[in-house]
Design a protein around this motif. Structure first.
Motif, short mmCIF file in Angstrom:
data_model
loop_
_atom_site.label_atom_id
_atom_site.label_comp_id
_atom_site.label_asym_id
_atom_site.label_seq_id
_atom_site.Cartn_x
_atom_site.Cartn_y
_atom_site.Cartn_z
N GLU A 1 34.86 42.42 42.11
CA GLU A 1 35.03 42.74 43.53
C GLU A 1 34.18 41.85 44.42
O GLU A 1 34.33 41.87 45.65
CB GLU A 1 34.67 44.21 43.80
N GLY A 2 33.22 41.12 43.79
CA GLY A 2 32.29 40.30 44.58
C GLY A 2 30.87 40.88 44.57
O GLY A 2 30.09 40.64 45.50
N LYS A 3 30.55 41.59 43.49
CA LYS A 3 29.22 42.22 43.39
C LYS A 3 28.10 41.18 43.45
O LYS A 3 27.09 41.36 44.11
CB LYS A 3 29.10 43.02 42.07
N GLY A 4 28.31 40.05 42.72
CA GLY A 4 27.28 39.01 42.67
C GLY A 4 26.95 38.50 44.06
O GLY A 4 25.79 38.40 44.45
N LYS A 5 27.99 38.21 44.85
CA LYS A 5 27.75 37.70 46.21
C LYS A 5 26.95 38.71 47.01
O LYS A 5 26.00 38.35 47.73
CB LYS A 5 29.08 37.39 46.92
N GLY B 1 39.41 34.79 35.85
CA GLY B 1 38.17 35.43 35.38
C GLY B 1 36.99 34.46 35.32
O GLY B 1 37.14 33.32 34.88
N THR B 2 35.82 34.94 35.76
CA THR B 2 34.60 34.13 35.73
C THR B 2 34.09 33.98 34.29
O THR B 2 33.46 32.99 33.94
CB THR B 2 33.50 34.83 36.58
N THR B 3 34.39 34.96 33.44
CA THR B 3 33.87 34.95 32.08
C THR B 3 34.85 34.33 31.10
O THR B 3 34.49 33.49 30.28
CB THR B 3 33.50 36.40 31.65
N ALA C 1 30.35 40.56 31.90
CA ALA C 1 30.30 40.40 33.36
C ALA C 1 30.30 38.92 33.72
O ALA C 1 29.80 38.08 32.97
CB ALA C 1 29.05 41.06 33.92
N GLY C 2 30.83 38.61 34.89
CA GLY C 2 30.76 37.25 35.43
C GLY C 2 30.58 37.38 36.93
O GLY C 2 31.49 37.80 37.62
N HIS C 3 29.40 37.10 37.41
CA HIS C 3 29.09 37.29 38.83
C HIS C 3 28.87 35.93 39.48
O HIS C 3 28.02 35.15 39.04
CB HIS C 3 27.85 38.18 39.00
N THR C 4 29.65 35.65 40.53
CA THR C 4 29.62 34.32 41.16
C THR C 4 28.85 34.36 42.47
O THR C 4 29.11 35.21 43.31
CB THR C 4 31.07 33.87 41.46
N LEU C 5 27.95 33.39 42.63
CA LEU C 5 27.19 33.25 43.87
C LEU C 5 27.45 31.86 44.41
O LEU C 5 27.47 30.89 43.64
CB LEU C 5 25.68 33.36 43.58
N LEU D 1 31.12 43.45 55.46
CA LEU D 1 32.41 42.77 55.30
C LEU D 1 32.13 41.36 54.82
O LEU D 1 31.20 40.70 55.32
CB LEU D 1 33.10 42.66 56.66
N SER D 2 32.94 40.88 53.88
CA SER D 2 32.73 39.53 53.37
C SER D 2 33.98 38.70 53.63
O SER D 2 35.10 39.17 53.39
CB SER D 2 32.43 39.60 51.87
N THR D 3 33.79 37.48 54.12
CA THR D 3 34.94 36.68 54.54
C THR D 3 35.03 35.30 53.87
O THR D 3 35.85 34.48 54.25
CB THR D 3 34.92 36.48 56.08
N LEU E 1 38.48 39.79 52.56
CA LEU E 1 39.41 40.11 53.64
C LEU E 1 40.22 38.87 54.01
O LEU E 1 41.41 38.95 54.31
CB LEU E 1 38.61 40.61 54.85
N ASP E 2 39.58 37.70 53.94
CA ASP E 2 40.22 36.44 54.32
C ASP E 2 41.47 36.13 53.48
O ASP E 2 42.37 35.42 53.92
CB ASP E 2 39.22 35.28 54.18
N VAL E 3 41.50 36.67 52.25
CA VAL E 3 42.63 36.37 51.35
C VAL E 3 43.92 36.98 51.90
O VAL E 3 45.02 36.53 51.59
CB VAL E 3 42.30 36.86 49.91
P1 GDP Z 1 31.84 40.12 40.56
O1 GDP Z 1 32.11 40.14 39.12
O2 GDP Z 1 32.08 41.46 41.22
O3 GDP Z 1 30.49 39.57 40.93
O4 GDP Z 1 32.93 39.14 41.22
P2 GDP Z 1 33.34 37.68 40.64
O5 GDP Z 1 32.27 36.72 40.97
O6 GDP Z 1 33.80 37.77 39.22
O7 GDP Z 1 34.66 37.41 41.49
C1 GDP Z 1 34.66 37.39 42.88
C2 GDP Z 1 35.16 36.01 43.33
O8 GDP Z 1 35.44 36.04 44.70
C3 GDP Z 1 34.09 34.92 43.18
O9 GDP Z 1 34.73 33.71 42.91
C4 GDP Z 1 33.42 34.89 44.54
O10 GDP Z 1 32.84 33.63 44.84
C5 GDP Z 1 34.59 35.16 45.44
N1 GDP Z 1 34.30 35.87 46.68
C6 GDP Z 1 33.37 36.84 46.91
N2 GDP Z 1 33.49 37.30 48.18
C7 GDP Z 1 34.50 36.61 48.75
C8 GDP Z 1 35.14 36.66 50.05
O11 GDP Z 1 34.79 37.45 50.91
N3 GDP Z 1 36.17 35.78 50.26
C9 GDP Z 1 36.61 34.91 49.30
N4 GDP Z 1 37.62 34.13 49.59
N5 GDP Z 1 36.04 34.85 48.08
C10 GDP Z 1 35.02 35.70 47.81
#
Ligand code: GDP
Ligand code: IMO
Ligand code: MG
Length: 430
Positions: free
Chosen positions: A14-18, A298-300, A39-43, A412-414, A332-334
């Motif tokens: 869902e974007g937990k890492g961000k 998938g990040t992983t 898990a795979g968390h993207t920053l 909110l994340s965009t 939300l931007d998607v």
């Molecule tokens: P996590 O496992 O919950 O940490 O999420 P992931 O990192 O596996 O997947 C979320 C993906 O969405 C990553 O590639 C993030 O960089 C990206 N992401 C996070 N927030 C946003 C957002 O608001 N907009 C867009 N376009 N991408 C986002």
């Protein structure tokens, strides 16, 4: 800021890492409390991408403490590899800023071998696990034959425990006609990393207690999502841990009253990796569009994520059973550029209306979404940093989600970037 548990409210990613990264500027410690390197968390910070699997997302900020709690299952080889990868990206990782709970359970090579063998044996009914041995390591932990970080301190204890563990696994392997695993193999694998792993080992609960007493703040970083929870998820298509915020205390070694605020990270649509029910899945152009715009891989494992409309019924259930105080609505931007957007507000199952997803596998498989349709927007929201910059239709969409899920949108994340985040509700007040 309050002590915040950041957890997924859907099926992960869902974007937990961000969001943990955004909030970690205000916290002293980030602690992982369950899951493993599934898990795979993207920053994304100023264009630089970090992909974290076991390391807490606070690791990118100098001066913060990262804790891998006792509830995590740790593949020692994967952990050292990840440490090396992020070191090559310029991060400083050392025993002062990373503590691995001495009572965390280890994932050994036999666990991933058996995870993959069991998935192959399930055939069509496969769960679609990450093949990382997560479930097998948790099984051994609960069966009281697991190997823990502290077992690396004594070679004799380690050998004895490995023998007992392999008595069990080799019986199964023999039954499948597969090669047995030798004690020496696992022993040598562990010995090759033991010193390095022990250098990070510590009494995590004591460190957290000290931080708490000093009035500093703690972020609890969940992995996976509510509907992958072994109790509350779409069983058996789940992971093998409790992913809800209720697991944060036990998996970190703190009391439950330590978590002041539960932030449910929620994608503005829905995705899922692996098998299992997904009522709002769109196996059509809409799903393709969401996947392409959202880069849903998938990040992983790199697997293509299944995509569908926002399911308010599901998230409302996560709010209620997971004690979610507010959500961070991401990606939300998607949704920019869709003529109309659908939101699932209930299910129809065998002719009856349900305002929740029942537990029965059969009912879950038969759940048909009942949708409300809302107008989309053509303007771009990508990178928006203020609520006032959002088109009126996007504001309506967000407001309606709040009503349907019975929880406020706190953030909110965009975009993937750290700074493209809108603070809606002040979590930072105690
Ligand atoms: P996590 O496992 O919950 O940490 O999420 P992931 O990192 O596996 O997947 C979320 C993906 O969405 C990553 O590639 C993030 O960089 C990206 N992401 C996070 N927030 C946003 C957002 O608001 N907009 C867009 N376009 N991408 C986002
Ligand atoms: P993050 O933390 C999405 C899924 C797998 C599979 C099921 C069981 O990045 O959100 P496992 O290997 O845990 O036994 O697999 O759970 N899964 C995830 N899906 N995000 C994750 O983590 C996941 N971790 C596991 O795809 O369906
Ligand atoms: Mg992920």
């Amino acid at each position: 800021m309050a002590n915040v548990a950041v957890i997924g409210s859907q099926w992960g990613d869902e974007g937990k890492g961000k969001i943990v990264d955004v909030l970690s500027s205000e916290a002293e410690v980030v602690v992982r409390f369950q899951g493993g390197h599934n898990a795979g968390h993207t920053l994304v910070i100023d264009g630089v991408t970090y992909k974290l699997h076991l390391l807490p997302s606070g690791i990118v900020r100098p001066g913060k403490l990262s804790v891998i709690g006792n509830g995590v299952v740790v593949d020692p080889h994967a952990l050292l590899k990840e440490i090396n990868t992020v070191k090559e990206q310029g991060l400083d990782i050392n025993p002062d800023n990373l503590v691995l709970a001495e009572n965390a359970s280890l994932i050994l090579s036999v666990h991933s071998i058996m995870d993959q063998a069991m998935e192959a044996a399930r055939g069509k009914g496969k769960i679609g696990t990450t093949g990382r041995g997560i479930g097998l390591a948790y099984e051994d932990k609960v069966a009281r034959r697991g190997i823990r970080v502290c077992d690396l301190e004594s070679n004799d204890v380690l050998k004895e425990k490995l023998e007992k563990m392999l008595d069990h696994h080799n019986l199964l392997l023999k039954g499948w006609g597969a090669d047995e695993v030798k004690v020496e193999t696992l022993y040598d694998e562990l010995m090759s990393v033991s010193d390095q792993i022990l250098s990070y080992s510590g009494v995590a609960w004591k460190r957290l207690d000290e931080v708490h007493k000093a009035g500093k703040k703690i972020l609890f970083e969940g992995a996976q999502g509510h509907f992958l929870d072994v109790d509350h998820g779409t069983y058996p298509f789940v992971t093998s841990s409790n992913t809800v915020a209720g697991a944060a205390a036990a998996g970190a070694g703190v009391g439950p009253s330590m978590v002041d605020y539960v932030l449910g990270i929620t994608k503005a649509y829905t995705t899922r990796v692996g098998s299992g029910p997904f009522p709002t899945e769109q196996e059509n152009d809409v799903g393709e569009q969401l996947g392409t715009r959202g880069h849903e891989f998938g990040t992983t494992t790199g697997r293509k994520r299944r995509c569908g409309w926002f399911d308010a019924t599901l998230v409302r259930q996560a709010v209620k059973t997971g004690g979610i105080s507010g959500i961070a609505l991401t990606k939300l931007d998607v949704l920019d550029g869709f003529d109309e957007l659908k939101i699932c507000v209930a299910y129809e199952i065998d002719g009856e209306r349900y305002d929740y997803l029942p537990s029965s596998m059969i009912k879950q498989a038969n759940a048909k979404p009942i949708y409300e349709t809302m107008p989309g927007w053509q303007e771009t929201t990508y990178g928006a940093r203020s609520y006032g910059d959002l088109p009126a239709a996007a504001v309506k969409y967000v407001k309606h989600i709040e009503e349907l899920i019975e929880a406020p949108v706190a953030l909110l994340s965009t975009s993937p970037e750290r700074d493209d985040t809108i603070l809606m509700q002040d979590l930072f007040l105690d």
